[in-house]
Motif scaffolding. Sequence first.
Motif, PDB file in Angstrom:
ATOM      1  N   LEU A   1       0.850  -1.181   0.000  1.00 39.90           N
ATOM      2  CA  LEU A   1       0.000   0.000   0.000  1.00 39.90           C
ATOM      3  C   LEU A   1       0.887   1.233   0.000  1.00 39.90           C
ATOM      4  O   LEU A   1       1.820   1.345   0.786  1.00 39.90           O
TER       5      LEU A   1
ATOM      6  N   ASN B   1      -3.718  -4.424  -5.559  1.00 43.13           N
ATOM      7  CA  ASN B   1      -4.043  -5.162  -4.328  1.00 43.13           C
ATOM      8  C   ASN B   1      -5.297  -6.007  -4.504  1.00 43.13           C
ATOM      9  O   ASN B   1      -5.395  -7.121  -3.981  1.00 43.13           O
TER      10      ASN B   1
ATOM     11  N   TRP C   1     -11.663   5.674  -5.470  1.00 36.59           N
ATOM     12  CA  TRP C   1     -10.603   6.390  -6.184  1.00 36.59           C
ATOM     13  C   TRP C   1     -10.881   6.522  -7.675  1.00 36.59           C
ATOM     14  O   TRP C   1     -10.386   7.450  -8.328  1.00 36.59           O
TER      15      TRP C   1
ATOM     16  N   ASN D   1      -3.038   6.134  -6.505  1.00 38.43           N
ATOM     17  CA  ASN D   1      -3.793   5.362  -5.504  1.00 38.43           C
ATOM     18  C   ASN D   1      -4.700   4.332  -6.165  1.00 38.43           C
ATOM     19  O   ASN D   1      -4.820   3.188  -5.708  1.00 38.43           O
TER      20      ASN D   1
ATOM     21  N   GLU E   1     -12.368   0.790  -2.133  1.00 39.59           N
ATOM     22  CA  GLU E   1     -11.336   1.791  -2.387  1.00 39.59           C
ATOM     23  C   GLU E   1     -11.164   2.040  -3.884  1.00 39.59           C
ATOM     24  O   GLU E   1     -10.960   3.167  -4.339  1.00 39.59           O
ATOM     25  N   VAL E   2     -11.215   0.951  -4.677  1.00 34.43           N
ATOM     26  CA  VAL E   2     -11.095   1.109  -6.133  1.00 34.43           C
ATOM     27  C   VAL E   2     -12.233   1.970  -6.665  1.00 34.43           C
ATOM     28  O   VAL E   2     -12.041   2.866  -7.492  1.00 34.43           O
TER      29      VAL E   2
ATOM     30  N   GLU F   1      -2.604   1.353  -7.270  1.00 35.75           N
ATOM     31  CA  GLU F   1      -2.185   0.501  -6.163  1.00 35.75           C
ATOM     32  C   GLU F   1      -3.331  -0.361  -5.651  1.00 35.75           C
ATOM     33  O   GLU F   1      -3.173  -1.549  -5.386  1.00 35.75           O
ATOM     34  N   TYR F   2      -4.515   0.249  -5.524  1.00 24.94           N
ATOM     35  CA  TYR F   2      -5.654  -0.528  -5.015  1.00 24.94           C
ATOM     36  C   TYR F   2      -6.117  -1.568  -6.036  1.00 24.94           C
ATOM     37  O   TYR F   2      -6.588  -2.647  -5.679  1.00 24.94           O
TER      38      TYR F   2
ATOM     39  N   TYR G   1     -11.077  -3.480  -0.618  1.00 30.36           N
ATOM     40  CA  TYR G   1     -10.345  -2.960  -1.767  1.00 30.36           C
ATOM     41  C   TYR G   1     -11.265  -2.607  -2.928  1.00 30.36           C
ATOM     42  O   TYR G   1     -10.993  -1.673  -3.686  1.00 30.36           O
TER      43      TYR G   1
END
Length: 215
Positions: free
Chosen positions: A7, A50, A194, A43, A190-191, A46-47, A187
């Motif tokens: 992260l 992940n 973002w 960001n 978060e995806v 990265e998400y 996640y």
Amino acid sequence: MKTSLKLTTMTVLLSFSTAAFAQNTAKDGLERIKTNLNNSKSNLSEYQKNLKTVESNLNEVAKAKSSVESQQKEVAAQAEENTKSMQKLGKQETELQGLIKDEQSKTAAENQKIAELEAMIAKIKENQKKRENNVQDYQNQLSQLGEEKKVWQSRRDTLKEQYDTVNKKIRELASEEKEWKGKEQGYKGEVNRWSKEVERQQKISDSYNSLAEVK
């Protein structure tokens, strides 16, 4: 089974007052918007990485779970077969013990007849010898059954340990699966968040660029 998740924490300045914005030059404002857009994209990337890691781990857990469940069925079938074999040995053991008692009872009866039937002493002794041999044979068989019984009992204990190990593994995999599914939901959220932020920053950038072109 677990894969580490990387992260990257980034400080994103997404809001600032109208007064502060008015004090900055057009160049500073554009640079800040570009920075916000780039941070949001970073960001999101990265998400997304992940999320792929979590989904891959969930697939591996599902494969391992399926394999362990197959092992569980196989061990259960072997345990059932082992139980049937032990029951069969127990029945044979009881029959042989009955045969031994029967032969011994006959020998005792014949001993009583020796005194009454001198003429039949030789025959009775011959019968005794035969029956003694039978008893010895049955006892040998009984001893052999005892050894076989020990082997089956040992195998039963081994199968029980295997069964307990498989059950423990299934519980561990179920717990791990639950944990990864929880992370997957996080996640995904978060995806989604973002993605919307990237879209919002892109609109701000486009609007600012349009205003700059008009000026």
